[in-house]
Design an enzyme around this catalytic site. Structure first.
Site, PDB file in Angstrom:
ATOM      1  CE  LYS A 113      -4.496  -1.157   0.346  1.00  0.00           C
ATOM      2  NZ  LYS A 113      -5.573  -0.559  -0.462  1.00  0.00           N
ATOM      3  CB  SER A 134      -1.387  -7.946  -0.961  1.00  0.00           C
ATOM      4  OG  SER A 134      -2.191  -8.733  -0.096  1.00  0.00           O
TER       5      SER A 134
END
Length: 429
Positions: free
Chosen positions: A73, A322
């Site tokens: 992110k 992720s």
């Protein structure tokens, strides 16, 4: 359809195309790649011999769980903030997040010298809350799920004039996330499949769009939790759909409504969406810990679990991990459930006469079968006639299903009539 309405729809579609042409271009992706390279950790592909042998493919992991903030992110957050004016940054930044985007924005804001307010659901693991605060951001806990936190962040932005940074429904953010595809293809130009987790769709939009720009033959597979498959439902409906509720242990992808700005890119560039049950994530966690010594959070494990669902052979596959922000309490729970699912730990109930030496007999039998006893429960009140029977529940560590069955068969051969104990009750072995 009236001619007037038809022209209106055409006009909106043209505006959408202009927006697409302006935003998610190769030039923008190259600009974002150069920008984020200054702040991200290098995450080289990791070849997985275990999963390659299991699937008959060449499997690689893109370990974004090893980023400085523990997740990908930071890419989108940093690039988005780099596009803001000084006036926008001076007003302070605000976002909502279940944890990973929170840390990305907090860290990127710190680098940019901007203040940041992060709204997180009250259910967010403490580790993610504390890590976000450690980067200097103010954390506001609100709502039980991400969408409630998002609504509150929007209210605060309107009331106090903060500059809002959406965690996924923003084309600049998606462009920053797409830099992952640039790195994958640079390192493995002949990649056939890229597996991407989907929550709101920002990561998948960026990765899929850039991958198709660079090589239209690459197959992009989006992966969602079965209990939060908002993008899959939106694709079926041909428009953004909000789920009535979400239910998944993959908290980073527990999103009720995907990004409306992103859906056209997903429609155009994603070849397939696979959904994963929570039970599959539990097994995937054990696989990653035991075979790669990696801690990967549940949302990051979606692409690991999805490997078993691909009906392909001899392909080069990259699974994007992720993130790796998982608290130790969650880890302990997942390990326990995973061991039970794989018959590495099981509980069996036997009835014994209540007299000296009976427990020793069972212990000797377990030792002979190499079963490691980790817990004993002795219940004298299972029967009024204690001389007839008391219950002994034995929790045993085994090597797997075959070993478990061997232990149970040995108990049967000794005349104990064992019953396996599950969380939902007891059944005959």
């Amino acid at each position: 359809m009236s001619g007037e309405y038809e022209e209106q729809v055409k006009g909106e579609k043209m505006e959408d195309m202009e927006e697409k042409e302006e935003k998610l271009t190769l030039e923008k992706f190259e600009e974002a790649t150069e920008a984020v390279s200054k702040v991200i950790s290098e995450t080289k592909l990791v070849y997985s011999e275990h999963f390659s042998n299991m699937t008959g493919n060449k499997v690689y992991f893109k370990p974004e769980n090893m980023q400085y903030t523990g997740a990908y992110k930071v890419r989108g957050a940093y690039y988005k903030i780099s596009t803001l004016s000084e006036e926008e940054k001076s007003r302070g930044l605000i976002t909502a997040s279940a944890g990973n985007h929170a840390q990305g924005v907090a860290y990127a804001a710190k680098l940019a010298g901007a203040g940041a307010v992060i709204v997180m659901p009250t259910t967010t693991p403490l580790m993610k809350v504390n890590r976000t605060r450690s980067y200097g951001a103010e954390v506001v806990l609100h709502g039980d799920v991400f969408d409630e936190a998002l609504a509150h962040a929007n209210r605060l932005a309107a009331e106090k004039g903060y500059t809002f940074i959406h965690p996924f429904n923003d084309l600049d953010v998606a462009t920053g996330q797409g830099t992952i595809a640039m790195e994958i293809i640079k390192e493995l130009p002949t990649v056939d499949y890229i597996l991407v987790p989907i929550g709101g769709g920002g990561l998948c939009t960026g990765v899929a769009t850039l991958a198709k720009l660079l090589n239209p033959k690459i197959k992009i597979i989006g992966v969602e939790p079965a209990g939060a498959n908002c993008m899959q439902e939106s694709l079926r409906a041909g428009k953004v759909v909000s789920l009535p509720s979400v239910n998944t242990i993959a908290d980073g992808t527990a999103v009720q409504t995907p990004g409306e700005l992103l859906l056209p890119y997903i429609q155009e560039n994603v070849d397939k969406i696979i959904t994963i049950e929570d039970s599959e994530l539990i097994v995937a966690f054990l696989d990653m810990v035991e075979n790669h010594k990696m801690i990967v959070e549940n949302s990051g494990l979606l692409t690991v679990a999805a490997l078993k669902h691909l009906n392909v052979n001899k392909k080069k596959i990259v699974s994007i991990l992720s993130g790796g922000n998982m608290d130790v309490i969650t880890m302990a729970s997942i390990v326990q459930h995973g061991l039970i699912q794989r018959d590495r730990v099981f509980t069996v109930s036997v009835l014994l006469p209540d007299k000296p030496g009976e427990l020793a007999k069972v212990s000797t039998l377990m030792a002979a079968e190499q079963g490691n006893v980790i817990k004993l429960e002795h219940n004298q009140f299972v029967s009024i006639n204690r001389n007839a029977a008391v219950e002994l529940r034995i929790t045993v560590e085994a090597f797997g299903t075959e070993h478990k069955e061997k232990i149970v068969d040995a108990l049967k051969a000794a005349g104990y009539r064992p019953k396996l104990v599950k969380s939902k009750g007891i059944y005959e072995a």
